[in-house]
Design a protein around this motif. Sequence first.
Motif, short mmCIF file in Angstrom:
data_model
loop_
_atom_site.label_atom_id
_atom_site.label_comp_id
_atom_site.label_asym_id
_atom_site.label_seq_id
_atom_site.Cartn_x
_atom_site.Cartn_y
_atom_site.Cartn_z
N PRO A 51 -7.99 1.07 2.67
CA PRO A 51 -9.43 0.91 2.92
C PRO A 51 -9.79 1.01 4.40
O PRO A 51 -8.92 0.89 5.27
N LEU A 52 -11.07 1.22 4.63
CA LEU A 52 -11.58 1.27 5.99
C LEU A 52 -11.20 0.02 6.76
O LEU A 52 -11.33 -1.09 6.24
N TYR A 94 0.88 4.22 -2.70
CA TYR A 94 0.73 5.59 -2.22
C TYR A 94 1.85 6.49 -2.76
O TYR A 94 1.59 7.58 -3.28
N LEU A 115 -6.93 7.32 -2.63
CA LEU A 115 -6.29 7.13 -1.33
C LEU A 115 -7.12 6.21 -0.45
O LEU A 115 -6.58 5.34 0.24
N ASP A 116 -8.43 6.37 -0.49
CA ASP A 116 -9.31 5.49 0.29
C ASP A 116 -9.26 4.05 -0.23
O ASP A 116 -9.40 3.11 0.53
N ARG A 117 -9.03 3.88 -1.54
CA ARG A 117 -8.90 2.53 -2.09
C ARG A 117 -7.58 1.89 -1.65
O ARG A 117 -7.53 0.73 -1.27
N ALA A 160 -16.10 -2.47 4.90
CA ALA A 160 -16.43 -1.09 4.56
C ALA A 160 -17.82 -0.65 5.02
O ALA A 160 -18.37 0.29 4.48
N GLN A 162 -10.56 15.19 5.71
CA GLN A 162 -11.53 14.33 6.37
C GLN A 162 -12.44 15.13 7.30
O GLN A 162 -11.96 15.86 8.17
N LEU A 215 -8.79 11.63 -3.59
CA LEU A 215 -9.26 11.18 -2.27
C LEU A 215 -9.83 9.77 -2.35
O LEU A 215 -9.56 8.94 -1.47
N ALA A 216 -10.58 9.48 -3.41
CA ALA A 216 -11.13 8.13 -3.58
C ALA A 216 -10.01 7.11 -3.79
O ALA A 216 -10.08 5.99 -3.27
N TRP A 268 -4.62 14.84 2.90
CA TRP A 268 -5.66 13.81 2.92
C TRP A 268 -6.35 13.79 4.28
O TRP A 268 -7.58 13.77 4.38
N SER A 274 0.83 -1.21 0.00
CA SER A 274 0.00 0.00 0.00
C SER A 274 0.86 1.25 0.00
O SER A 274 0.55 2.23 -0.69
#
Length: 135
Positions: free
Chosen positions: A119-120, A57, A114-116, A126, A79, A111-112, A75, A53
């Motif tokens: 992940p949560l 990044y 980075l979230d991928r 998720a 939030q 932003l999407a 980032w 990851s």
Amino acid sequence: MLPAARAYGIGVIPWSPLHGGVLSGVLRKQRDGSADRSGTGLWAAGLAAHADSVAEYEKLCADLGEVPAHVGLAWLLAQDGVTGPVIGPRTSAHLDGALCALELKLDAETLAELDRIFPLPGPNGAKPAPEAYAW
């Protein structure tokens, strides 16, 4: 933590927002010999756990033409619910870089992505918080 905090109306002041330097461009620094850490502690553990990851990044940051530390802080600041991170710069250059992050606005696509890449967390994947953190 952020989705759960938002759900309960709690502000968050994140500590170590670059995860001990892991989001500061550590892989590039290792390759070019400019890493100023010994490779132990939080820095090494974070990198070992998330090397793939972190590589993704750093590639995204390079594609954006931005410094990884600036992207990481921007980032975080994007939030909803983040009051302000505890940054702990060791040098004036670190402080100047953190201030640059205030001006860096990441678009929705970035932003999407980075979230991928990151992940949560949570046992339920998720799902929206606070359910994602429920036992």
